[in-house]
Scaffold this motif. Structure first.
Motif, short mmCIF file in Angstrom:
data_model
loop_
_atom_site.label_atom_id
_atom_site.label_comp_id
_atom_site.label_asym_id
_atom_site.label_seq_id
_atom_site.Cartn_x
_atom_site.Cartn_y
_atom_site.Cartn_z
N MET A 1 59.21 -6.57 -57.45
CA MET A 1 60.26 -6.90 -56.49
C MET A 1 60.43 -8.41 -56.41
O MET A 1 59.45 -9.15 -56.44
CB MET A 1 59.90 -6.35 -55.11
N SER A 2 61.64 -8.86 -56.27
CA SER A 2 61.90 -10.29 -56.16
C SER A 2 61.98 -10.73 -54.71
O SER A 2 61.88 -11.91 -54.42
CB SER A 2 63.22 -10.64 -56.87
N SER B 1 54.61 -6.70 -54.46
CA SER B 1 54.55 -5.64 -55.46
C SER B 1 53.35 -4.74 -55.18
O SER B 1 52.55 -5.00 -54.27
CB SER B 1 54.45 -6.22 -56.87
N ASN B 2 53.22 -3.71 -55.97
CA ASN B 2 52.14 -2.74 -55.81
C ASN B 2 51.50 -2.47 -57.16
O ASN B 2 51.59 -1.36 -57.70
CB ASN B 2 52.70 -1.44 -55.21
N PRO B 3 50.84 -3.49 -57.74
CA PRO B 3 50.30 -3.34 -59.09
C PRO B 3 49.22 -2.27 -59.16
O PRO B 3 48.52 -2.00 -58.18
CB PRO B 3 49.72 -4.73 -59.39
N ASP C 1 56.11 1.18 -63.98
CA ASP C 1 56.96 0.18 -63.34
C ASP C 1 58.24 0.85 -62.86
O ASP C 1 58.76 1.77 -63.49
CB ASP C 1 57.32 -0.94 -64.33
N SER D 1 46.46 0.66 -54.71
CA SER D 1 46.76 -0.68 -55.19
C SER D 1 46.31 -1.74 -54.19
O SER D 1 46.44 -1.57 -52.97
CB SER D 1 48.27 -0.82 -55.42
N GLY E 1 47.90 -4.27 -53.76
CA GLY E 1 49.16 -4.85 -53.29
C GLY E 1 49.63 -4.22 -52.00
O GLY E 1 48.95 -4.24 -50.98
N GLU F 1 52.70 -14.31 -57.22
CA GLU F 1 54.03 -13.75 -56.92
C GLU F 1 54.56 -14.31 -55.61
O GLU F 1 55.75 -14.64 -55.50
CB GLU F 1 53.94 -12.22 -56.81
#
Length: 352
Positions: free
Chosen positions: A1-2, A12-14, A24, A89, A91, A269
């Protein structure tokens, strides 16, 4: 996500480091990303509640964490990688999927009643915050404090949650017997920076108000500048210590930012989103202070860093704490001799 989600720190949720596969999301194919993500509670029945620590870097031997994961959403949190052990995650999962330790108070009482238990101060909040938003209605921390109070067991609390003032009666009672102390975590006096760095934590002034309320109630309070981040909040070091001392804090400590495992990518990020013009410089200073890496796990340096920049932070901290008359010994002199196991139904009465 930006773009960050409202009230969340991670962008994000890596996948966690143990996941065998990764996926992704393509926003073009799957539609727009959600505006917000609700918090999910996951129940855990722990087999033990007291954790033991042998690290020379932290001033306690025993700790309790009522929750795994933390709604505060602090992007820098060193505890994020622990969510990987739950197949979640580090994240967004870390701040939206919170593991609640059901029956924690009952388990604590069982462990304190064990014949071989040796009383040593317990720290609440060593990993994740015991006064995160869920505590408002779950009251796990409150129930633990009730047990510790009945046993006259010494404890320290580390938190950035203003909800701690709800338990002032218990804390004041224990503090009067030299059985408790509190460290309030501060990272900034800037509300705008707080909203991105720690989206669901209490605001700076609210934390200062908590320091004042605790001090007025007779509870020993210190301030913990954690973490100090180059080119993000390090310039506020002196101002945070001055404001905390004015609010009644009697001691102070600090932690230099460390980015273990997945936290490195999540923090980068965050930098690219909120401070793109200085992201490279921030990461460069962090690596210079951790032996060329984002994190150096060696005892003695992982919490303070090393090198010129870290030494400058240490010197500024020493000068400021002297100026504002703040002690730097984080080990509060709590009593252990008052510990007493209260009688319970079914106990055999003494014949003498």
């Amino acid at each position: 996500m930006s773009n960050p989600l409202k009230g969340r720190g991670a962008l994000s949720n890596p996948a966690n480091r143990f996941a065998p596969t990764r996926s992704d999301i393509d926003p073009v194919e799957d539609g727009e990303m959600p505006v917000r993500i609700a918090t999910v509670q996951i129940s855990e029945r722990p087999k033990t509640i007291i954790s033991r620590n042998q690290s020379p870097d932290v001033p306690f031997e025993q700790s309790i964490n009522p929750y795994r994961g933390c709604e505060h959403g602090c992007i820098y949190c060193f505890a994020r990688p622990s969510h990987a052990y739950w197949d979640l995650s580090p994240g967004l999962d870390f701040e939206t999927h919170i593991i609640v330790k059901e029956g924690a108070a009952e388990r604590l009482e069982q462990e304190l009643r064990a014949k071989n238990y040796r009383c040593r101060p317990i720290t609440l909040g060593a990993n994740t915050d015991p006064y995160q938003p869920l505590e408002q209605h779950r009251r796990i921390t409150h129930e633990l404090l009730e047990v510790l109070t009945r046993f006259r067991h010494p404890f320290t609390i580390i938190t950035k949650g203003a909800l701690i003032t709800r338990d002032l009666d218990l804390l004041a009672e224990m503090a009067a017997q030299q059985l408790c102390s509190v460290m309030i975590s501060m990272t900034t006096l800037d509300p705008q920076l707080k909203r991105t760095l720690e989206p669901r934590a209490a605001g700076p002034q609210t934390r200062l108000n908590a320091i004042r309320a605790l001090t007025d109630a007779g509870v020993p309070v210190g301030v913990l500048l954690a973490p100090l981040i180059p080119m993000i909040n390090d310039r506020e070091l002196e101002a945070m210590l001055e404001a905390s001392a004015a609010a009644g804090a009697g001691s102070a400590g600090y932690v230099f930012i460390r980015l273990p495992r997945e936290v490195k990518g999540l923090f980068r990020e965050w930098l690219d989103c909120h401070y793109p013009e200085r992201a490279e410089h921030v990461m460069s200073l962090i690596k210079q202070s951790h032996n060329g890496a984002a994190y150096d796990s060696r005892f003695g340096s992982r919490m303070r860093g090393q090198g010129l920049f870290a030494e400058m932070i240490a010197q500024r901290f020493r000068l400021a704490t002297n100026k504002f008359s703040l002690r730097t010994d984080r080990r509060s002199p709590l009593r252990t001799d008052l510990f007493s196991v209260p009688p319970q139904s079914g106990d055999q009465l003494s014949l003498l």
